[in-house]
Design a protein around this motif. Structure first.
Motif, short mmCIF file in Angstrom:
data_model
loop_
_atom_site.label_atom_id
_atom_site.label_comp_id
_atom_site.label_asym_id
_atom_site.label_seq_id
_atom_site.Cartn_x
_atom_site.Cartn_y
_atom_site.Cartn_z
N HIS A 95 0.85 -1.18 0.00
CA HIS A 95 0.00 0.00 0.00
C HIS A 95 0.89 1.24 0.00
N GLY A 96 0.51 2.23 -0.81
CA GLY A 96 1.26 3.46 -0.87
C GLY A 96 0.72 4.48 0.09
N GLY A 97 0.70 5.76 -0.33
CA GLY A 97 0.21 6.84 0.50
C GLY A 97 -1.30 6.88 0.55
N PRO A 98 -1.83 8.00 0.99
CA PRO A 98 -3.27 8.13 1.09
C PRO A 98 -3.97 7.91 -0.25
N VAL A 99 -5.07 7.17 -0.23
CA VAL A 99 -5.78 6.85 -1.46
C VAL A 99 -7.22 7.38 -1.44
N ALA A 100 -7.61 8.12 -0.41
CA ALA A 100 -8.98 8.60 -0.31
C ALA A 100 -9.03 10.00 0.27
N SER A 101 -10.04 10.76 -0.14
CA SER A 101 -10.34 12.05 0.46
C SER A 101 -11.45 11.85 1.48
N VAL A 102 -11.52 12.74 2.47
CA VAL A 102 -12.51 12.60 3.54
C VAL A 102 -13.42 13.83 3.53
N ALA A 103 -14.73 13.56 3.59
CA ALA A 103 -15.73 14.62 3.58
C ALA A 103 -16.77 14.34 4.66
N VAL A 104 -17.62 15.31 4.90
CA VAL A 104 -18.77 15.12 5.79
C VAL A 104 -20.03 15.49 5.03
N SER A 105 -21.12 14.80 5.34
CA SER A 105 -22.45 15.15 4.84
C SER A 105 -23.41 15.00 6.00
N THR A 106 -24.51 15.77 5.98
CA THR A 106 -25.45 15.72 7.09
C THR A 106 -26.88 15.58 6.57
N VAL A 107 -27.60 14.67 7.19
CA VAL A 107 -29.03 14.50 6.93
C VAL A 107 -29.78 15.21 8.05
N ILE A 108 -30.53 16.25 7.70
CA ILE A 108 -31.27 17.03 8.69
C ILE A 108 -32.75 16.75 8.52
N PHE A 109 -33.39 16.31 9.58
CA PHE A 109 -34.83 16.05 9.54
C PHE A 109 -35.59 17.14 10.28
N THR A 110 -36.72 17.54 9.73
CA THR A 110 -37.64 18.43 10.43
C THR A 110 -39.05 18.10 10.00
N LEU A 111 -40.02 18.64 10.71
CA LEU A 111 -41.43 18.45 10.37
C LEU A 111 -41.99 19.75 9.82
N LEU A 112 -42.56 19.68 8.61
CA LEU A 112 -43.17 20.85 7.99
C LEU A 112 -44.57 20.49 7.51
N PRO A 113 -45.50 21.44 7.58
CA PRO A 113 -46.87 21.14 7.13
C PRO A 113 -46.95 20.98 5.62
N ARG A 114 -47.78 20.02 5.21
CA ARG A 114 -48.04 19.81 3.79
C ARG A 114 -49.43 19.21 3.67
N SER A 115 -50.26 19.84 2.90
CA SER A 115 -51.68 19.47 2.83
C SER A 115 -52.28 19.64 4.23
N ASP A 116 -52.80 18.57 4.79
CA ASP A 116 -53.46 18.68 6.09
C ASP A 116 -52.70 17.98 7.20
N ALA A 117 -51.42 17.73 7.00
CA ALA A 117 -50.65 17.00 8.02
C ALA A 117 -49.19 17.44 7.98
N LEU A 118 -48.46 17.07 9.04
CA LEU A 118 -47.02 17.30 9.08
C LEU A 118 -46.31 16.17 8.35
N HIS A 119 -45.28 16.54 7.62
CA HIS A 119 -44.49 15.54 6.91
C HIS A 119 -43.01 15.77 7.20
N LEU A 120 -42.27 14.68 7.21
CA LEU A 120 -40.84 14.74 7.44
C LEU A 120 -40.15 15.31 6.20
#
Length: 230
Positions: A3-28
């Motif tokens: 194995h040689g040197g570094p072979v990958a880059s590193v990142a972050v991603s985020t999944v943000i959940f909230t409740l918002l109204p849609r039609s007659d109910a809350l939806h994720l």
């Protein structure tokens, strides 16, 4: 095999959940960001970015959220790491995935702009990279933990009615629940405790407010010990 040197880059991603109204109910819902460069220029993706050389992972998650969406969740939790060799066409990228819950008033303050929009989780498909899989995994984890009191705290606030709590469960699970059965089950579980306060502003008898009973040492709604390979 050598194995040689570094072979990958590193990142972050985020999944943000909230409740918002849609039609007659809350939806994720969750926010997605339109990419402005290759690969996948013009496609929608989860908010995220590269990790600085001297930056803590959680700090990178918070920074990239502010830069891409303007959101500042009070609670951000590491969810899983996705590192399949072919997940990016430009070379190997290992992404540390975070998840967060935000209350709807905070989400509503973040105006949608050209490159950011809120989408119902049920319609969050066709995202760049393997972000469809990331969202599916985050939703699976949330559904597995929706019965835990921390979910209610981070989506509703410190106090809430049992009707509001049922709306959270229905939005997360994607199905309706019988109100009477839900009330009996939740009260019997010991996950909530009644307060002396009542919800105001309704046309009928104001319902009692409850608070979550969070076990001592509980880290958060997504805490678990295992998950599917990615």
């Amino acid at each position: 095999m050598t194995h040689g040197g570094p072979v990958a880059s590193v990142a972050v991603s985020t999944v943000i959940f909230t409740l918002l109204p849609r039609s007659d109910a809350l939806h994720l819902h969750l926010p997605v960001v339109r990419r402005t460069r290759d690969p996948f220029d013009g496609a929608w993706a989860l908010p995220g970015g590269w990790i600085g050389a001297d930056e803590d992972l959680a700090d990178a998650a918070r920074r990239t959220l502010v830069e891409t969406t303007g959101l500042r969740p009070s609670y951000v939790e590491q969810l899983y790491t996705f590192g399949r060799a072919d997940r990016s066409p430009t070379g190997r990228v290992v992404s540390v995935i975070y998840s967060a819950l935000v209350r709807s008033p905070e989400a509503a303050r973040v105006a949608e702009v050209h490159n950011v929009r809120w989408v119902p989780v049920a319609e969050a498909s066709g995202l760049a990279f393997d972000h469809d899989e990331v969202v599916a995994y985050a939703l699976w984890r949330l559904r597995a933990k929706v019965g835990y009191a921390q979910v209610a705290v981070h989506l509703l606030g410190e106090t809430f009615s049992l009707g509001q709590l049922r709306e959270v469960h229905e939005a997360v699970l994607g199905r309706e629940l019988d109100p009477a059965n839900f009330r009996r089950r939740v009260v019997a579980s010991g996950a909530v405790e009644a307060t002396d306060e009542h919800l105001t502003g309704g046309r009928h008898r104001p319902p009692r407010l409850y608070r979550a009973v969070v076990p001592e040492g509980a880290a958060g709604p997504f805490e678990t010990t295992a998950g599917p390979a990615a």
